[in-house]
Design an enzyme around this catalytic site. Structure first.
Site, PDB file in Angstrom:
ATOM      1  N   LEU A   1      36.291 -20.020  20.373  1.00  0.00           N
ATOM      2  CA  LEU A   1      36.101 -21.397  19.910  1.00  0.00           C
ATOM      3  C   LEU A   1      35.585 -22.253  21.052  1.00  0.00           C
ATOM      4  O   LEU A   1      36.045 -22.131  22.191  1.00  0.00           O
ATOM      5  CB  LEU A   1      37.418 -21.988  19.400  1.00  0.00           C
ATOM      6  CG  LEU A   1      38.059 -21.393  18.147  1.00  0.00           C
ATOM      7  CD1 LEU A   1      39.377 -22.096  17.859  1.00  0.00           C
ATOM      8  CD2 LEU A   1      37.132 -21.488  16.954  1.00  0.00           C
TER       9      LEU A   1
ATOM     10  N   LEU B   1      35.912 -25.818  22.146  1.00  0.00           N
ATOM     11  CA  LEU B   1      36.780 -26.939  21.792  1.00  0.00           C
ATOM     12  C   LEU B   1      36.051 -28.271  21.798  1.00  0.00           C
ATOM     13  O   LEU B   1      36.609 -29.290  21.362  1.00  0.00           O
ATOM     14  CB  LEU B   1      37.979 -26.982  22.746  1.00  0.00           C
ATOM     15  CG  LEU B   1      38.883 -25.755  22.713  1.00  0.00           C
ATOM     16  CD1 LEU B   1      40.110 -25.968  23.576  1.00  0.00           C
ATOM     17  CD2 LEU B   1      39.286 -25.407  21.286  1.00  0.00           C
TER      18      LEU B   1
ATOM     19  N   HIS C   1      46.889 -20.843  44.018  1.00  0.00           N
ATOM     20  CA  HIS C   1      47.091 -19.496  43.500  1.00  0.00           C
ATOM     21  C   HIS C   1      48.448 -19.007  43.982  1.00  0.00           C
ATOM     22  O   HIS C   1      49.173 -19.709  44.700  1.00  0.00           O
ATOM     23  CB  HIS C   1      45.977 -18.559  43.949  1.00  0.00           C
ATOM     24  CG  HIS C   1      44.723 -18.685  43.135  1.00  0.00           C
ATOM     25  ND1 HIS C   1      44.684 -18.409  41.786  1.00  0.00           N
ATOM     26  CD2 HIS C   1      43.462 -19.083  43.473  1.00  0.00           C
ATOM     27  CE1 HIS C   1      43.458 -18.616  41.326  1.00  0.00           C
ATOM     28  NE2 HIS C   1      42.701 -19.030  42.326  1.00  0.00           N
TER      29      HIS C   1
ATOM     30  N   TYR D   1      51.604 -20.941  46.117  1.00  0.00           N
ATOM     31  CA  TYR D   1      52.894 -21.338  45.551  1.00  0.00           C
ATOM     32  C   TYR D   1      54.044 -20.730  46.359  1.00  0.00           C
ATOM     33  O   TYR D   1      55.056 -21.393  46.609  1.00  0.00           O
ATOM     34  CB  TYR D   1      52.988 -20.897  44.088  1.00  0.00           C
ATOM     35  CG  TYR D   1      51.814 -21.326  43.236  1.00  0.00           C
ATOM     36  CD1 TYR D   1      51.196 -22.562  43.438  1.00  0.00           C
ATOM     37  CD2 TYR D   1      51.304 -20.490  42.252  1.00  0.00           C
ATOM     38  CE1 TYR D   1      50.104 -22.952  42.677  1.00  0.00           C
ATOM     39  CE2 TYR D   1      50.214 -20.874  41.472  1.00  0.00           C
ATOM     40  CZ  TYR D   1      49.612 -22.093  41.696  1.00  0.00           C
ATOM     41  OH  TYR D   1      48.539 -22.475  40.938  1.00  0.00           O
TER      42      TYR D   1
ATOM     43  N   ASP E   1      53.026 -15.950  39.980  1.00  0.00           N
ATOM     44  CA  ASP E   1      52.340 -15.814  38.701  1.00  0.00           C
ATOM     45  C   ASP E   1      53.210 -15.144  37.645  1.00  0.00           C
ATOM     46  O   ASP E   1      53.270 -15.589  36.499  1.00  0.00           O
ATOM     47  CB  ASP E   1      51.063 -14.986  38.871  1.00  0.00           C
ATOM     48  CG  ASP E   1      49.914 -15.782  39.459  1.00  0.00           C
ATOM     49  OD1 ASP E   1      50.074 -17.002  39.664  1.00  0.00           O
ATOM     50  OD2 ASP E   1      48.860 -15.186  39.725  1.00  0.00           O
TER      51      ASP E   1
END
Length: 369
Positions: free
Chosen positions: A73, A75, A140, A144, A170
């Site tokens: 899709l 958007l 990334h 963190y 992650d």
């Protein structure tokens, strides 16, 4: 005999996420029986271009997205936007991984989504959360871990810094908390009839992983220095020791009974077995002993003592280990245009997941659900 039921049968999840954290979270939900519709931009998400490839098809993408329906899709296109809004009205969960504010700019912020479906559970996964001074920053996994203090505990030597082997932020800070929060929100909806907005910040979980260092900080008034903590190199009982053939022995003999067996198996001098007296000397002695023999020696002489000592295996060796073979680890399979690929292993018990022996199909980006 009646077909086996799965806990998330009847739950529909819209997956607007990309790359690793969100797709892994929705893979886990799919494996528990949810219908996952992955919304991709026309042509497919970025992970479809990630190496390694088999016959031009991304193995990382297949590992994370097999078994999901794919719906491309745009958007910004009114017709596609209307189609997504119709799906939102019928869905139970929506997972997204955009920077804070992006969904609002698309007209799909939490208020807009709630207006479309008050029972919808929206899970937004970001690096730093929806609010706070760093909310808009890029990052990334390694960033963190660095910002959360976790990397400071075992960064390696200055001339050879240790890049983390696992994407802790992650996976354990993004994907797994997302799954936990979604399941709790589904239960909360059972009680209230209303949906919930879930703000999952990958950096937040770094404090969870630093729990022992934080306990030491509270007791001593300062955090452990690099490699000073009990589980990060400060104790001779817990750490990696190099072998003669370039491998390693992983020693985790924290309890006295295991430590005593390990000392016997290593032939450690009696005066060094009281490791509280001179930890550095004990550690140096163990390092010299282990380095004098190869991994095969320690497999046969140390591992059988049941002293929490293990020769480090390669991934190839782990995949062939009889224990993991018996448990079906590494056995999941994805199938893309007849090409077999591995499926990402997910931490679900067999009793609550789809048949792990059946291959999961990967849909091409042009297919519509």
């Amino acid at each position: 005999m009646a077909a086996r039921r799965l806990p998330l049968e009847g739950v529909t999840v819209l997956d607007l996420s990309t790359l690793l954290p969100g797709p892994l979270a929705t893979l886990i939900l799919a494996e528990a029986g949810a219908r996952v519709i992955k919304i991709e931009r026309p042509g497919g998400e970025d992970m479809r271009g990630f190496a390694p490839f088999v016959e031009g098809r991304s193995v990382p993408f297949a590992m994370l997205n097999a078994g999901k329906e794919i719906l491309p899709l745009d958007l910004k296109d009114p017709a596609d936007r209307a189609r997504l809004e119709a799906l939102v009205g019928e869905a139970d969960v929506l997972v997204e991984q955009m920077r804070p504010g992006v969904m609002d700019r698309l007209g799909l912020g939490r208020d807009a989504l709630r207006a479309l479906n008050p029972r919808l559970i929206v899970c937004a996964i970001t690096g730093y959360g929806q609010e706070g001074p760093r909310a808009g920053e890029a990052g990334h996994d390694i960033n963190y871990q660095a910002l959360g203090g976790l990397l400071s505990l075992a960064p390696g030597a200055p001339d050879h810094p240790a890049t983390p082997a696992a994407l802790v932020a992650d996976i354990a800070g993004g994907a797994m908390p997302a799954v936990i929060d979604v399941l709790l929100a589904l239960r909360l909806r059972d009680l209230t009839g209303e949906g919930t907005f879930l703000d999952v910040a990958m950096t937040d979980a770094m404090a969870t992983f630093a729990w022992l260092a934080r306990a030491q900080m509270a007791a001593a008034g300062r955090a452990p220095g690099p490699h000073d903590g009990l589980l990060t190199g400060g104790s001779p009982r817990y750490g990696l020791y190099a072998t003669a053939d370039g491998g390693y022995v992983a020693l985790g003999a924290l309890e006295d009974k295991f430590w005593a067996r390990a000392c016997e198996g290593l032939g450690l001098a009696p005066e060094l077995r009281d490791d509280a007296r001179d930890p550095a000397a004990t550690k140096a002695a163990i390092a010299a002993i282990v380095r004098a023999r190869d991994g095969a020696h320690w497999r046969t002489s140390l591992e059988p003592l049941d002293c929490c000592a293990t020769v480090v295996r390669t991934l190839e060796e782990a995949a062939c280990d009889p224990h993991f073979v018996a448990r079906g680890l590494f056995a999941g399979r994805a199938e893309w245009d007849g090409i077999a690929m591995p499926l990402c292993d997910v931490p679900l018990a067999r009793a609550v997941r789809r048949d792990p022996d059946a291959p999961r199909r990967v849909e091409a980006p042009a297919e519509r659900g």
